[in-house]
Design a protein around this motif. Structure first.
Motif, mmCIF file in Angstrom:
data_model
loop_
_atom_site.group_PDB
_atom_site.id
_atom_site.type_symbol
_atom_site.label_atom_id
_atom_site.label_comp_id
_atom_site.label_asym_id
_atom_site.label_seq_id
_atom_site.Cartn_x
_atom_site.Cartn_y
_atom_site.Cartn_z
ATOM 1 N N ALA A 139 -8.484 -5.947 4.760
ATOM 2 C CA ALA A 139 -7.883 -4.796 5.439
ATOM 3 C C ALA A 139 -7.986 -4.956 6.949
ATOM 4 N N ALA A 140 -9.079 -5.534 7.426
ATOM 5 C CA ALA A 140 -9.246 -5.755 8.865
ATOM 6 C C ALA A 140 -8.268 -6.803 9.369
ATOM 7 N N ILE A 141 -8.003 -7.810 8.547
ATOM 8 C CA ILE A 141 -7.145 -8.912 8.968
ATOM 9 C C ILE A 141 -5.663 -8.550 8.864
ATOM 10 N N HIS A 142 -5.288 -7.975 7.716
ATOM 11 C CA HIS A 142 -3.865 -7.778 7.429
ATOM 12 C C HIS A 142 -3.403 -6.326 7.502
ATOM 13 N N GLY A 143 -4.325 -5.387 7.672
ATOM 14 C CA GLY A 143 -3.924 -3.995 7.754
ATOM 15 C C GLY A 143 -3.551 -3.407 6.409
ATOM 16 N N PRO A 144 -2.779 -2.317 6.402
ATOM 17 C CA PRO A 144 -2.456 -1.603 5.156
ATOM 18 C C PRO A 144 -1.800 -2.475 4.095
ATOM 19 N N GLU A 145 -1.004 -3.468 4.519
ATOM 20 C CA GLU A 145 -0.305 -4.287 3.521
ATOM 21 C C GLU A 145 -1.264 -5.065 2.637
ATOM 22 N N ALA A 146 -2.498 -5.290 3.098
ATOM 23 C CA ALA A 146 -3.481 -5.990 2.261
ATOM 24 C C ALA A 146 -3.800 -5.208 1.000
ATOM 25 N N LEU A 147 -3.583 -3.887 1.042
ATOM 26 C CA LEU A 147 -3.931 -3.018 -0.077
ATOM 27 C C LEU A 147 -2.709 -2.538 -0.847
ATOM 28 N N ASP A 148 -1.558 -3.145 -0.577
ATOM 29 C CA ASP A 148 -0.312 -2.705 -1.215
ATOM 30 C C ASP A 148 -0.362 -2.786 -2.738
ATOM 31 N N SER A 149 -1.045 -3.785 -3.272
ATOM 32 C CA SER A 149 -1.045 -3.982 -4.721
ATOM 33 C C SER A 149 -2.103 -3.150 -5.446
ATOM 34 N N THR A 150 -2.844 -2.335 -4.714
ATOM 35 C CA THR A 150 -3.830 -1.455 -5.348
ATOM 36 C C THR A 150 -3.197 -0.098 -5.645
ATOM 37 N N ASP A 151 -3.910 0.726 -6.383
ATOM 38 C CA ASP A 151 -3.451 2.081 -6.679
ATOM 39 C C ASP A 151 -4.091 3.115 -5.754
ATOM 40 N N LEU A 152 -4.547 2.667 -4.606
ATOM 41 C CA LEU A 152 -5.149 3.582 -3.637
ATOM 42 C C LEU A 152 -4.060 4.420 -2.975
ATOM 43 N N THR A 153 -4.400 5.661 -2.642
ATOM 44 C CA THR A 153 -3.445 6.539 -1.975
ATOM 45 C C THR A 153 -3.282 6.113 -0.522
ATOM 46 N N ASP A 154 -2.228 6.592 0.118
ATOM 47 C CA ASP A 154 -1.996 6.278 1.533
ATOM 48 C C ASP A 154 -3.175 6.728 2.388
ATOM 49 N N GLU A 155 -3.734 7.879 2.060
ATOM 50 C CA GLU A 155 -4.875 8.400 2.823
ATOM 51 C C GLU A 155 -6.096 7.499 2.644
ATOM 52 N N GLU A 156 -6.340 7.047 1.414
ATOM 53 C CA GLU A 156 -7.471 6.158 1.161
ATOM 54 C C GLU A 156 -7.296 4.831 1.886
ATOM 55 N N VAL A 157 -6.072 4.302 1.842
ATOM 56 C CA VAL A 157 -5.782 3.043 2.530
ATOM 57 C C VAL A 157 -6.012 3.194 4.026
ATOM 58 N N GLU A 158 -5.536 4.280 4.595
ATOM 59 C CA GLU A 158 -5.701 4.509 6.032
ATOM 60 C C GLU A 158 -7.175 4.553 6.422
ATOM 61 N N LYS A 159 -7.981 5.238 5.625
ATOM 62 C CA LYS A 159 -9.415 5.337 5.934
ATOM 63 C C LYS A 159 -10.099 3.984 5.828
ATOM 64 N N ILE A 160 -9.725 3.198 4.827
ATOM 65 C CA ILE A 160 -10.313 1.867 4.662
ATOM 66 C C ILE A 160 -9.923 0.966 5.820
ATOM 67 N N VAL A 161 -8.656 0.964 6.186
ATOM 68 C CA VAL A 161 -8.180 0.100 7.267
ATOM 69 C C VAL A 161 -8.829 0.499 8.596
#
Length: 266
Positions: A139-161
């Motif tokens: 997530a640090a290297i590639h940003g939100p797109e690194a998590l595209d294949s997961t079932d995480l919500t947009d809000e969860e992805v944003e917090k992780i990134v």
């Protein structure tokens, strides 16, 4: 983070010695909830063992190899002697990284994150990256797109990134963007050359940063930046594109920055 299941035979596990007997050593597994393994005295060290306490101590953190798992009898057989120094060092580092990532989970979602939320996010990261640390690192290297294949919500992805970019240190990060440069003047070719030189920084790029501008297909040019961390790479990328746009617009041309390619694949 602790796993709720069982380790697999052949797996390396981290644990703490909590009991020593003449016949062997009991190890509380740090990565598995409620799991305890036994290292038979013959698996503590190579060669003849006169006193088992000459080799291990209570409270000692160890890396062990799983020899056998019997879920019916709740027994896990372990070996210490089958783990070499390189394996031990790598496993300890991996374990420390996962502990660190567990702290990042609290930073991302709050110290009061409930078990259901934690388990959901952790399982998604585990399935995609093999662990929490790998997920935060990507997530640090590639940003939100690194998590595209997961079932995480947009809000969860944003917090992780956001948390990853603030806390994860990676050796180098590479980011890419594109800039369209056009000039209709008679000196358009020279105008674009000057804009590209501006994009490359005219020699004024920090030593720790690698910046490359290459032709993709008219009017598109790729800007690739390699830097020690995401923030620096992203800042250098945006600055490079801005310099190119300013240079081409100064001579009456047009420039436009975008993150994805618009021309056909090379």
């Amino acid at each position: 983070m602790k796993f709720s299941g069982w380790p697999d035979p052949g797996e390396l596990v981290v644990g703490k010695i909590d009991e020593i007997e003449d016949f062997g050593v009991f190890v509380d597994l740090s990565e598995y909830e409620g799991k305890r393994g036994l290292v038979h005295v013959s698996e503590v060290a190579s060669g003849w063992i006169k006193n088992i306490r000459d080799h291990v101590n209570e409270g000692q953190t160890v890396v062990a190899k799983v020899l056998d798992v019997d879920e019916d009898s709740q027994q896990i057989d372990l070996s210490l002697k089958d783990v070499n120094d390189h394996q031990r060092s790598e496993k300890i580092q991996e374990w420390k990284n996962e502990q660190k990532a567990g702290n990042w989970m609290e930073l991302a979602f709050g110290e009061d994150i409930d078990d259901e939320k934690y388990t959901h996010v952790a399982n998604e990261m585990l399935a995609e990256f093999g662990g929490l640390y790998g997920g935060f690192e990507q997530a640090a290297i590639h940003g939100p797109e690194a998590l595209d294949s997961t079932d995480l919500t947009d809000e969860e992805v944003e917090k992780i990134v956001d948390t990853a970019r603030e806390n994860v240190s990676v050796p180098y990060v590479t980011v890419t963007g594109y800039v369209d440069l056009e000039s209709a003047s008679s000196g358009g070719v020279d105008d674009i050359k000057e804009a590209l030189q501006a994009a490359e920084g005219n020699g004024d790029i920090p030593d720790e940063v690698e910046l490359e501008v290459t032709y993709v297909g008219a009017p598109e040019y790729r800007i690739r930046v390699k830097a020690p961390n995401y923030k620096t790479a992203e800042s250098q990328l945006e600055s490079s594109a801005a310099r190119a746009e300013d240079a081409i617009e100064t001579v009456g041309g047009s420039g436009a920055f975008h993150r994805e390619r618009r021309t056909d694949d090379e």
